[in-house]
Design a protein around this motif. Structure first.
Motif, mmCIF file in Angstrom:
data_model
loop_
_atom_site.group_PDB
_atom_site.id
_atom_site.type_symbol
_atom_site.label_atom_id
_atom_site.label_comp_id
_atom_site.label_asym_id
_atom_site.label_seq_id
_atom_site.Cartn_x
_atom_site.Cartn_y
_atom_site.Cartn_z
ATOM 1 N N CYS A 87 0.845 -1.226 -0.159
ATOM 2 C CA CYS A 87 0.109 -0.076 0.179
ATOM 3 C C CYS A 87 1.029 1.377 -0.202
ATOM 4 C CB CYS A 87 -0.974 0.018 1.139
ATOM 5 S SG CYS A 87 -2.100 -1.569 1.322
ATOM 6 N N PRO A 88 0.751 2.256 -0.843
ATOM 7 C CA PRO A 88 1.205 3.430 -0.721
ATOM 8 C C PRO A 88 0.974 4.380 0.125
ATOM 9 C CG PRO A 88 -0.428 3.549 -2.471
ATOM 10 C CD PRO A 88 -0.363 2.082 -1.984
ATOM 11 N N LEU A 89 1.917 5.230 0.586
ATOM 12 C CA LEU A 89 1.523 6.162 1.829
ATOM 13 C C LEU A 89 0.837 7.289 1.314
ATOM 14 C CD1 LEU A 89 5.002 5.854 3.813
ATOM 15 C CD2 LEU A 89 2.676 4.996 4.389
ATOM 16 N N SER A 90 -0.397 7.386 1.062
ATOM 17 C CA SER A 90 -1.139 8.485 0.346
ATOM 18 C C SER A 90 -1.712 9.389 1.230
ATOM 19 C CB SER A 90 -2.217 7.790 -0.567
ATOM 20 O OG SER A 90 -3.220 6.992 0.285
ATOM 21 N N GLN A 91 -1.868 9.159 2.503
ATOM 22 C CA GLN A 91 -2.418 10.082 3.291
ATOM 23 C C GLN A 91 -1.446 10.567 4.621
ATOM 24 O OE1 GLN A 91 -5.892 11.010 2.996
ATOM 25 N NE2 GLN A 91 -5.542 9.736 1.114
ATOM 26 N N PHE A 92 -1.907 11.753 5.283
ATOM 27 C CA PHE A 92 -0.872 12.276 6.166
ATOM 28 C C PHE A 92 -1.882 12.526 7.451
ATOM 29 C CE2 PHE A 92 1.111 15.417 8.773
ATOM 30 C CZ PHE A 92 2.489 15.018 8.672
ATOM 31 N N CYS A 93 -1.629 11.892 8.441
ATOM 32 C CA CYS A 93 -2.165 12.119 9.998
ATOM 33 C C CYS A 93 -1.826 13.285 10.475
ATOM 34 C CB CYS A 93 -2.093 10.878 10.773
ATOM 35 S SG CYS A 93 -2.982 11.032 12.267
ATOM 36 N N ILE A 94 -2.527 14.266 10.684
ATOM 37 C CA ILE A 94 -2.372 15.661 11.367
ATOM 38 C C ILE A 94 -1.697 15.570 12.591
ATOM 39 C CG2 ILE A 94 -3.100 18.145 11.887
ATOM 40 C CD1 ILE A 94 -2.842 17.507 8.692
ATOM 41 N N PRO A 95 -2.810 14.805 13.486
ATOM 42 C CA PRO A 95 -2.291 14.748 15.014
ATOM 43 C C PRO A 95 -1.037 13.997 15.316
ATOM 44 C CG PRO A 95 -4.289 13.531 14.725
ATOM 45 C CD PRO A 95 -4.057 14.344 13.393
ATOM 46 N N CYS A 112 -3.831 1.416 7.225
ATOM 47 C CA CYS A 112 -3.444 2.215 8.441
ATOM 48 C C CYS A 112 -4.886 2.995 8.880
ATOM 49 C CB CYS A 112 -2.372 3.106 8.451
ATOM 50 S SG CYS A 112 -0.832 2.150 8.264
ATOM 51 N N ILE A 113 -5.075 3.688 8.139
ATOM 52 C CA ILE A 113 -6.306 4.523 8.475
ATOM 53 C C ILE A 113 -7.388 3.935 9.028
ATOM 54 C CG2 ILE A 113 -8.036 6.279 7.670
ATOM 55 C CD1 ILE A 113 -5.906 7.308 5.538
ATOM 56 N N ARG A 114 -7.886 2.624 8.147
ATOM 57 C CA ARG A 114 -8.918 1.837 8.638
ATOM 58 C C ARG A 114 -8.795 1.155 10.061
ATOM 59 N NH1 ARG A 114 -9.538 0.933 3.182
ATOM 60 N NH2 ARG A 114 -8.282 -0.970 3.236
ATOM 61 N N THR A 115 -7.467 0.890 10.479
ATOM 62 C CA THR A 115 -7.171 0.081 11.607
ATOM 63 C C THR A 115 -6.672 1.012 12.837
ATOM 64 O OG1 THR A 115 -5.001 -0.357 10.599
ATOM 65 C CG2 THR A 115 -6.669 -1.748 10.230
ATOM 66 N N SER A 116 -5.942 1.839 12.757
ATOM 67 C CA SER A 116 -5.430 2.582 13.809
ATOM 68 C C SER A 116 -5.605 4.048 13.800
ATOM 69 C CB SER A 116 -3.981 2.099 14.184
ATOM 70 O OG SER A 116 -2.988 2.340 13.003
ATOM 71 N N HIS A 117 -5.988 4.641 12.824
ATOM 72 C CA HIS A 117 -6.028 6.153 12.725
ATOM 73 C C HIS A 117 -7.439 6.483 12.304
ATOM 74 C CE1 HIS A 117 -1.679 6.944 13.012
ATOM 75 N NE2 HIS A 117 -1.780 5.717 12.443
ATOM 76 N N LYS A 118 -8.523 5.714 12.555
ATOM 77 C CA LYS A 118 -9.861 5.755 11.948
ATOM 78 C C LYS A 118 -10.555 7.115 12.416
ATOM 79 C CE LYS A 118 -14.001 3.014 11.506
ATOM 80 N NZ LYS A 118 -14.780 1.781 11.653
ATOM 81 N N LYS A 119 -10.292 7.577 13.565
ATOM 82 C CA LYS A 119 -10.839 8.824 13.961
ATOM 83 C C LYS A 119 -10.108 10.128 13.760
ATOM 84 C CE LYS A 119 -14.404 6.768 16.710
ATOM 85 N NZ LYS A 119 -14.985 6.473 18.078
ATOM 86 N N HIS A 120 -8.719 9.956 13.212
ATOM 87 C CA HIS A 120 -7.834 11.048 13.087
ATOM 88 C C HIS A 120 -8.097 12.011 11.993
ATOM 89 C CE1 HIS A 120 -4.801 8.628 15.794
ATOM 90 N NE2 HIS A 120 -6.168 8.885 16.304
ATOM 91 N N ASP A 121 -7.517 13.245 12.198
ATOM 92 C CA ASP A 121 -7.680 14.108 11.007
ATOM 93 C C ASP A 121 -6.608 13.798 10.108
ATOM 94 O OD1 ASP A 121 -8.028 16.207 9.295
ATOM 95 O OD2 ASP A 121 -7.078 17.834 10.825
ATOM 96 N N VAL A 122 -6.756 13.420 8.998
ATOM 97 C CA VAL A 122 -6.050 12.780 7.791
ATOM 98 C C VAL A 122 -6.217 13.807 6.576
ATOM 99 C CG1 VAL A 122 -5.819 10.651 8.745
ATOM 100 C CG2 VAL A 122 -7.425 10.923 6.905
ATOM 101 N N ARG A 123 -5.048 13.955 5.850
ATOM 102 C CA ARG A 123 -5.097 14.932 4.711
ATOM 103 C C ARG A 123 -4.527 13.876 3.546
ATOM 104 N NH1 ARG A 123 -5.146 20.342 5.446
ATOM 105 N NH2 ARG A 123 -5.269 20.533 3.465
#
Length: 337
Positions: A292-300, A309-320
């Motif tokens: 999987c490519p690193l296509s998103q950035f987690c702001i916090p 990663c977003i679906r598993t451990s950063h689900k409610k975080h602000d991502v861009r």
């Protein structure tokens, strides 16, 4: 053209200089100084842990895939300090031979340890590869064609993504590169200007660039994987003489630069000013999910993520979206001259 942009400066407690930096996570690194202090610090510069028996003041420590500290102690043994239970284990016992370990690096791809050694009586050096249990599996010492000695005093060592072994050799004033099998590839002795090179800390980035601290020009020089000079970051203009410690964070893509001038570390982002509208996301793969490519950035969390990663451990975080964020930030950066 590549430019270095200063993002942050961190003053580190517990050290007087920053001779070597080993990344643990994006917010934790081990830093050592000339006096033999080795401390674990965060991005606030706070001392979180320390080791008292370090031997080499140069590239004498590294971090393995389990985030354990591996270091050369004052008796030239190579030890592992477990992150989980703080238990210290000797991986490689020094056998009183004339070869003294100066630098060590844990390979992310194989788990092997690359150890740079030298002997004072002949002023020669070598690189020894050990597996994770401390078994000697390779020695790199001589040019595969001429038979000449490759090294004199290897003080920092790293590995590139293609398996190249990259060494800062202080006595030869050169960066010496061999392939994974130990075949000589090239030496780098300075930019085309002929200003010379006094190499110190060394690392590689996500695009296989080689970065090396040059004490002589007070800069961090960037090369491509073939040894061609690309650019440099002049650290003196940010109040840092003689850069020594160097580490690249593959999650945040920040370059940590320390020096023997003081105990402040500068964090840089190296950007390609010829490519302002697109970021090669496909070149950056997630460590947890390699396909999987690193296509998103987690702001916090300030880390790059893949969709998994977003679906598993950063689900409610602000991502861009990384590419959109890259273009927005790029318009705010002022490239260094």
């Amino acid at each position: 053209m590549y430019r270095g942009v200063l993002q942050k400066s961190v003053t580190v407690s517990g050290v007087s200089e920053c001779y070597h930096i080993s990344r643990v996570t994006s917010d934790r690194v081990w830093i050592s100084d000339y006096k033999g202090n080795l401390i674990l610090t965060n991005t606030k510069g706070e001392e979180l842990d320390h080791v008292t028996d370090i031997g080499s003041v140069w590239g004498g420590h590294t971090v393995n895939g389990e985030c354990d500290l591996i270091y050369i102690d004052s008796e030239y043994n190579i030890n592992k300090l477990s992150t989980e239970n703080k238990e210290k284990t000797t991986i490689i016992q020094y056998n009183t031979s004339p070869w003294e370990p100066q630098c060590v690096y844990s390979s992310p791809s194989t788990g092997d340890l690359l150890v740079g050694m030298c002997r004072d009586d002949t002023e020669t050096g070598k690189v020894v590869r050990y597996n994770s249990t401390g078994e000697n599996i390779q020695t790199i010492q001589h040019h595969n064609i001429t038979g000449q000695e490759l090294y004199s005093w290897p003080i920092y060592i790293t590995e590139n993504r293609n398996g190249d072994v990259i060494v800062s050799d202080s006595w030869r004033d050169a960066v010496v590169v061999t392939d994974r099998d130990g075949n000589y590839r090239f030496s780098y002795t300075g930019p085309p200007s002929g200003s010379g090179l006094t190499p110190q800390g060394i690392c590689t980035d996500a695009l296989s660039h080689i970065l090396v601290c040059d004490e002589n020009t007070h800069s961090v020089q960037m090369l491509d994987s073939e040894g061609h000079y690309l650019t440099e970051i002049q650290t003196r203009q940010h109040g840092r003489d003689r850069p020594y410690g160097l580490s690249y964070d593959e999650d945040t893509h920040l370059l940590w630069v320390g020096s023997d001038d003081n105990n402040t570390v500068n964090l840089y982002r190296v950007v390609d000013t010829d490519s302002l509208t697109a970021l090669p996301v496909e070149d950056f793969k997630c460590r947890k999910h390699p396909s999987c490519p690193l296509s998103q950035f987690c702001i916090p969390c300030e880390v790059t993520l893949c969709q998994m990663c977003i679906r598993t451990s950063h689900k409610k975080h602000d991502v861009r979206d990384v590419e959109k964020l890259f273009r927005e930030i790029h318009t705010e950066w002022t490239p260094l001259s």
